[in-house]
Design a protein around this motif. Structure first.
Motif, mmCIF file in Angstrom:
data_model
loop_
_atom_site.group_PDB
_atom_site.id
_atom_site.type_symbol
_atom_site.label_atom_id
_atom_site.label_comp_id
_atom_site.label_asym_id
_atom_site.label_seq_id
_atom_site.Cartn_x
_atom_site.Cartn_y
_atom_site.Cartn_z
ATOM 1 N N GLN A 151 -12.709 -4.230 7.629
ATOM 2 C CA GLN A 151 -14.010 -3.831 7.107
ATOM 3 C C GLN A 151 -14.830 -2.993 8.077
ATOM 4 O O GLN A 151 -15.804 -2.379 7.697
ATOM 5 C CB GLN A 151 -14.814 -5.071 6.708
ATOM 6 N N GLU A 176 -2.866 6.830 -2.183
ATOM 7 C CA GLU A 176 -4.200 7.023 -1.601
ATOM 8 C C GLU A 176 -4.474 8.508 -1.363
ATOM 9 O O GLU A 176 -5.583 8.986 -1.620
ATOM 10 C CB GLU A 176 -4.341 6.231 -0.301
ATOM 11 N N ARG A 227 -9.742 4.326 3.303
ATOM 12 C CA ARG A 227 -9.360 3.583 2.099
ATOM 13 C C ARG A 227 -8.241 2.598 2.388
ATOM 14 O O ARG A 227 -8.247 1.472 1.885
ATOM 15 C CB ARG A 227 -8.933 4.555 0.989
ATOM 16 N N ILE A 228 -7.287 3.012 3.198
ATOM 17 C CA ILE A 228 -6.187 2.114 3.555
ATOM 18 C C ILE A 228 -6.718 0.946 4.381
ATOM 19 O O ILE A 228 -6.300 -0.199 4.189
ATOM 20 C CB ILE A 228 -5.067 2.877 4.278
ATOM 21 N N SER A 229 -7.669 1.209 5.273
ATOM 22 C CA SER A 229 -8.274 0.130 6.069
ATOM 23 C C SER A 229 -8.909 -0.910 5.166
ATOM 24 O O SER A 229 -8.764 -2.111 5.388
ATOM 25 C CB SER A 229 -9.327 0.691 7.029
ATOM 26 N N VAL A 230 -9.608 -0.467 4.140
ATOM 27 C CA VAL A 230 -10.232 -1.396 3.197
ATOM 28 C C VAL A 230 -9.158 -2.209 2.478
ATOM 29 O O VAL A 230 -9.269 -3.431 2.342
ATOM 30 C CB VAL A 230 -11.133 -0.650 2.193
ATOM 31 N N LEU A 231 -8.100 -1.550 2.045
ATOM 32 C CA LEU A 231 -7.006 -2.256 1.361
ATOM 33 C C LEU A 231 -6.329 -3.270 2.275
ATOM 34 O O LEU A 231 -5.852 -4.309 1.816
ATOM 35 C CB LEU A 231 -5.974 -1.265 0.832
ATOM 36 N N GLU A 232 -6.288 -2.977 3.560
ATOM 37 C CA GLU A 232 -5.693 -3.887 4.533
ATOM 38 C C GLU A 232 -6.652 -5.005 4.941
ATOM 39 O O GLU A 232 -6.286 -5.906 5.683
ATOM 40 C CB GLU A 232 -5.253 -3.128 5.790
ATOM 41 N N ILE A 234 0.855 -1.190 0.000
ATOM 42 C CA ILE A 234 0.000 0.000 0.000
ATOM 43 C C ILE A 234 0.888 1.236 0.000
ATOM 44 O O ILE A 234 1.786 1.364 0.828
ATOM 45 C CB ILE A 234 -0.919 0.012 1.231
#
Length: 102
Positions: free
Chosen positions: A81, A7, A73-78, A2
């Motif tokens: 949820q 982002e 957005r980073i949380s979603v990529l990681e 990431i």
């Protein structure tokens, strides 16, 4: 991997487009070189906190809103949820209950 700069660039571009502003308009209002802002939006350059603050002001968007969107957005990529909607209890105890979003 990431890339936070990617982002940040995506979020800045999304807010700019939502506001109906051109890259030239935002760069001019933020006193940032057009080419540099373009590179930031494409994730090719890291933006300093001063540049981010200037661009946020030019977009009439609080820097906290921009950074929250980047974090989400980073949380979603990681693969995370669930986003907490409240300040954790241990932080509320430190800063006071008036900051709680509950």
């Amino acid at each position: 991997m990431i890339l936070v700069r990617q982002e940040i660039g995506d979020v800045l571009r999304d807010f700019r487009l939502q506001k109906g502003r051109t890259l030239r308009q935002v760069a001019g209002k933020a006193s940032v070189a057009l080419g540099y802002l373009s590179e930031v939006e494409r994730g090719q350059k890291e933006a300093s906190s001063e540049i981010l603050a200037s661009v946020a002001e030019a977009l009439d968007v609080p820097i906290s809103t921009i950074m929250r969107e980047v974090g989400d957005r980073i949380s979603v990529l990681e693969g995370i949820q669930v986003f907490p909607d409240v300040v954790p209890d241990d932080l509320v105890a430190e800063v006071g209950p008036e900051l709680s979003l509950r």
